[in-house]
Structure formats: C-alpha cells, structure tokens
Design an enzyme around this catalytic site. Structure first.
Site, PDB file in Angstrom:
ATOM      1  N   ASP A 128       5.952 -20.624 -11.075  1.00 54.97           N
ATOM      2  CA  ASP A 128       5.738 -19.989  -9.769  1.00 54.97           C
ATOM      3  C   ASP A 128       7.037 -19.305  -9.349  1.00 54.97           C
ATOM      4  O   ASP A 128       7.989 -19.965  -8.919  1.00 54.97           O
ATOM      5  CB  ASP A 128       5.303 -21.038  -8.737  1.00 54.97           C
ATOM      6  CG  ASP A 128       5.005 -20.423  -7.371  1.00 54.97           C
ATOM      7  OD1 ASP A 128       5.395 -19.269  -7.132  1.00 54.97           O
ATOM      8  OD2 ASP A 128       4.389 -21.112  -6.529  1.00 54.97           O
ATOM      9  N   LYS A 150       5.255 -12.066  -2.644  1.00 51.53           N
ATOM     10  CA  LYS A 150       6.350 -11.781  -1.710  1.00 51.53           C
ATOM     11  C   LYS A 150       7.039 -10.429  -1.968  1.00 51.53           C
ATOM     12  O   LYS A 150       6.501  -9.411  -1.579  1.00 51.53           O
ATOM     13  CB  LYS A 150       7.326 -12.956  -1.696  1.00 51.53           C
ATOM     14  CG  LYS A 150       6.633 -14.203  -1.105  1.00 51.53           C
ATOM     15  CD  LYS A 150       7.551 -15.275  -0.613  1.00 51.53           C
ATOM     16  CE  LYS A 150       6.782 -16.290   0.219  1.00 51.53           C
ATOM     17  NZ  LYS A 150       6.729 -17.643  -0.325  1.00 51.53           N
ATOM     18  N   PHE A 178       6.101 -26.492  -3.516  1.00 56.69           N
ATOM     19  CA  PHE A 178       5.398 -25.650  -2.538  1.00 56.69           C
ATOM     20  C   PHE A 178       4.738 -24.501  -3.281  1.00 56.69           C
ATOM     21  O   PHE A 178       5.415 -23.662  -3.869  1.00 56.69           O
ATOM     22  CB  PHE A 178       6.322 -25.095  -1.446  1.00 56.69           C
ATOM     23  CG  PHE A 178       5.532 -24.320  -0.429  1.00 56.69           C
ATOM     24  CD1 PHE A 178       4.853 -24.971   0.593  1.00 56.69           C
ATOM     25  CD2 PHE A 178       5.381 -22.942  -0.531  1.00 56.69           C
ATOM     26  CE1 PHE A 178       4.061 -24.271   1.496  1.00 56.69           C
ATOM     27  CE2 PHE A 178       4.599 -22.230   0.371  1.00 56.69           C
ATOM     28  CZ  PHE A 178       3.939 -22.895   1.383  1.00 56.69           C
TER      29      PHE A 178
HETATM   30  C1  LIG Z   1       5.512 -18.465  -0.323  1.00 60.82           C
HETATM   31  C2  LIG Z   1       5.180 -19.209  -1.564  1.00 60.82           C
HETATM   32  C3  LIG Z   1       3.842 -19.382  -1.993  1.00 60.82           C
HETATM   33  C4  LIG Z   1       2.667 -18.965  -1.157  1.00 60.82           C
HETATM   34  O1  LIG Z   1       2.636 -17.617  -0.861  1.00 60.82           O
HETATM   35  P1  LIG Z   1       1.750 -17.082   0.375  1.00 60.82           P
HETATM   36  O2  LIG Z   1       1.848 -15.593   0.275  1.00 60.82           O
HETATM   37  O3  LIG Z   1       2.370 -17.639   1.617  1.00 60.82           O
HETATM   38  O4  LIG Z   1       0.373 -17.592   0.161  1.00 60.82           O
HETATM   39  C5  LIG Z   1       3.636 -20.017  -3.199  1.00 60.82           C
HETATM   40  N1  LIG Z   1       4.665 -20.463  -3.944  1.00 60.82           N
HETATM   41  C6  LIG Z   1       5.945 -20.308  -3.571  1.00 60.82           C
HETATM   42  C7  LIG Z   1       7.030 -20.803  -4.470  1.00 60.82           C
HETATM   43  C8  LIG Z   1       6.242 -19.701  -2.364  1.00 60.82           C
HETATM   44  O5  LIG Z   1       7.521 -19.588  -1.969  1.00 60.82           O
END
Ligand SMILES: *Cc1c(COP(=O)(O)O)cnc(C)c1O
Length: 401
Positions: free
Chosen positions: A226, A255, A141
């Site tokens: 990520d 985040k 994701f």
């Molecule tokens: C939440 C998330 C994203 C995307 O972030 P957004 O601010 O929702 O665009 C990308 N990678 C990971 C691992 C995430 O948990």
C-alpha cells in the site's frame, strides 16, 4: 462578512462529527501555503495526507483540469475515452508494471487489491474456494470500508461497525519471523505499508520488506504494498519499497496520483495478477473517468518534470538533520524518510495536539497522529528557506511549551 467561527458553527451544526480538525478555515491555497478566511497565511505541513505532493493548485494541474472539464468529464466505462489509454501507458511506463486498474478513493483501490489477490489465489494458485487468507499488520491503515476496518487493530476504527469480513490475520509490524510462522498454503497475500503513516511514521527494521518478498516467493503468496501515502515521492523514492530493492506483485496508489485535485487511485500489477479480472467482475462508475485521467497524467508529469522525488530525498535529509539538532525535553525520537517525518514525543509531554495548536499560532499547520506524534509532511515543492523558517518555529514551540 461571514467569520471563521460562523463556518465552524455551520460545519459542527449540520455536518457529521466524524473528524476533529484544527480550527483553521482554509479559503485559498498555493504551493506549500494556505490562507484562512481572514487572510492569515500558514505553511501546510500535512499536504492533505500527502495527496498534495505537487503543491496546492499547481498551475499545470489547474489548467489540465479546466481544459478536460470543458471537453468531457465522465463517460463511464461502458464507453471508451481518449484519456484512459494514455494514462494506462504513462503510469505503467513510469512504474514498470504491466497493467493498471484505476479507481477513485484509496480505500477502493485497497478493496480492488484484496479482490485481485483472492481471485488470484482461487484461479491461479489453487486455494480451495472460500479459504484464502490475507496477512496484515498491527497498526495498519488501509482506509475506512467495512472490510478494511475489520482488520484494523484500532479499536476506534472498528467499534460498532461489525460483523466484519473474515479472511485476514493480524501480525506484529516489522516482525518477519511472525510472518514466516503464519504462512500456510492458503495464504493469498501479504498486505503491507512500507512505512506506516497513520500509525506515526513507523519505519520497520531494515530488511523487513526483503524478508517479506522472500517469504511470499517461498510460499507462493502475493506481496501487496500500500503506497497510497508513502508513494509518488513522499519518502525520497518514487515508491518506498524501492528503499529495499524489492518488487511487489501489486502496488496500490492514490492521493498524490491526482496532486489533490480530484480523487484518483489505482492498483498496478503484471498480467498474471491483473488478468484475473474478466469483464463484469469489478468496476466503478467514476473509475478511469477522463477528467480524473487527464489530471493524473499531468500530476505524474509534474512529479517527473520538477524532480520532486529527488527533491524529497534531498530536502528530507536536510530537514531531518535540522530537527535532530533541536534540544527539547519533550522529544523521544525523530524518524522518517524523505519529506515524511514524525516527531515522537515522550509520554509526559502532554500529547501532540497541544503542540500542533501552538504551531498553528506560529503559522504552521501540522496534524498529530496517534496522540504522541507530530507528523511533518509538507508538499514536496517546499523550499529550503521555508524549511528553515519552519524549523525555527518548531524549535520555539518544542523548547518553550
Ligand atoms: C489515505 C490512505 C488510504 C485510504 O485512502 P482514502 O482515499 O482515504 O480512501 C489507504 N492506505 C493508506 C496507506 C493511506 O494513507
């Protein structure tokens, strides 16, 4: 008085139906707790997908936000502002990378990392134009843009949104041998989550990231990690890749970088990678804006000053131990790192949603992930007493439902 059901109706009637939220209408929050419009109090076990690691409405973040909002909110990068430079210095000093490139949402930062990796492949590595490939993993994701969902393995994330950006190859998560076989001279990067959050808190086999680091070095590809959800303390280290003692070439954060007050994301890298961007080649109107930068600076200071990374490690171990002591016929496995825990239910348990709804009635807000996993990710400011309180309720739901 407007009732909870009225708010739900407004949202369902006038809003797009791209989410299936629990029917709790939050009106106020503080620390690890939220209150709905009727004044009922819940412990937040999602923390906005780890954006609220510092706790809801942290007084220092609220103060930083209000202070900066009254000075200057947005300049665009056409001009400089007095928050961006200090943010760049502070975030790179904390993380040990040479440079930072701030954006807003997580998906934008992932897109930025993809662009950086591709440009690096063409301008530094010497990959023929248009041939760069990025290796990604099943169950990933990385956000919701068309390029990113194009390399998702989730049918729902992709269906109806094509045609997709080429140049990505999906491999089984945790399988370093598959990566070794897939590498070739045109591979620009390996893009990986150190723990797959949305996929159900999936922890890869020990040594997986270390193997990826070695393979990337052997084939001169970038290791792009990520850490949008796993980073900034969630797993009991500042970054989850530190559990394996590796150093990536690009780290993607978001985040909790703003403690949930405002969207701020970024990529971190050293000069060789970050210098591929020349003026005019990438940007964002809001990226690096003074309001976001002021909030992010304070959010990072709160993380350090309150020892939230160490707290996550200590309370995470404590919590995992307590959860593993629960005897329930529904539990297949409990796994996690730090305050990031997944309760994997057996297929015959009837799905995680009904357990999350029962936990809501007990005063605990959890969100299922991948239908069969109850995800636990409270704000890192949660206390031992609150964990005890929650464990009782989780045990009750898992043993009586
Ligand atoms: C939440 C998330 C994203 C995307 O972030 P957004 O601010 O929702 O665009 C990308 N990678 C990971 C691992 C995430 O948990």
């Amino acid at each position: 008085m407007i009732k909870a059901t009225d708010y739900i109706e407004l949202e369902d009637h006038y809003g797009a139906h791209n989410y299936h939220p629990l029917d709790v209408v939050v009106a106020r929050a503080e620390g690890a707790w939220v209150w709905d419009v009727d004044g009922t109090k819940y412990l937040d076990f999602l923390a906005a997908y780890s954006a609220v690691n510092q706790g809801h409405c942290h007084p220092r973040l609220v103060a930083a936000m209000v202070r900066q909002a009254g000075r200057v909110g947005l300049t665009s990068r056409a001009f400089r502002n007095d928050q961006l430079g200090p943010f760049c210095k502070e975030v790179t000093e904390l993380t040990g990378f040479g440079r930072v490139l701030p954006m807003n949402s997580g998906a934008e930062a992932v897109e930025t990392a993809i662009k950086a990796a591709r440009k690096w492949a063409y301008t530094v590595k010497g990959v023929p134009d248009g041939q760069a490939e990025i290796l990604v993993f099943e169950g990933n994701f990385h956000g919701r843009t068309t390029t990113i969902v194009g390399f998702s393995s989730e049918a729902d994330y992709r269906a109806g949104f094509g045609p997709f950006t080429p140049g990505f190859r999906l491999l089984p998560y945790g399988d370093a041998d598959a990566v070794a076989k897939a590498l070739h001279p045109n591979v620009a990067a390996i893009l990986v989550e150190p723990i797959q959050g949305e996929s159900g808190i999936v922890v890869p086999p020990d040594g997986f990231l270390r193997r990826l680091r070695q393979l990337a070095d052997q084939h001169r590809a970038l290791l792009v990690v990520d850490e949008i959800q796993s980073g900034l303390g969630r797993t009991g280290k500042l970054f989850a890749y530190q559990h394996e003692g590796v150093r990536p070439d690009i780290v993607i954060i978001g985040k909790a970088l703003s403690g949930g007050m405002y969207p701020v994301s970024a990529i971190l890298a050293d000069d060789e990678v970050m210098d591929v961007f020349q003026p005019g080649q990438h940007g964002s109107t809001f990226g690096g804006n003074p309001l976001g930068m002021a909030i992010a600076r304070e959010a990072l200071r709160v993380l350090v000053d309150e020892g939230l990374v160490e707290r996550s490690a200590e309370l995470g171990d404590y919590f995992l131990g307590k959860l593993r002591a629960i005897r329930s016929p529904h539990i297949a496995e409990i796994r996690g790192r730090g305050l990031w825990i997944g309760i994997q239910l057996k297929p015959e348990a009837g799905g995680a949603r009904r357990f999350c709804e029962a936990l809501q009635r007990e005063g605990l807000l959890c969100k299922e992930t991948h239908a069969t996993v109850i995800r636990i990710a409270p704000p890192l400011v949660i206390t031992r007493d609150e964990i005890d309180w929650a464990t009782e309720r989780i045990a009750k739901v898992l043993t009586t439902l």
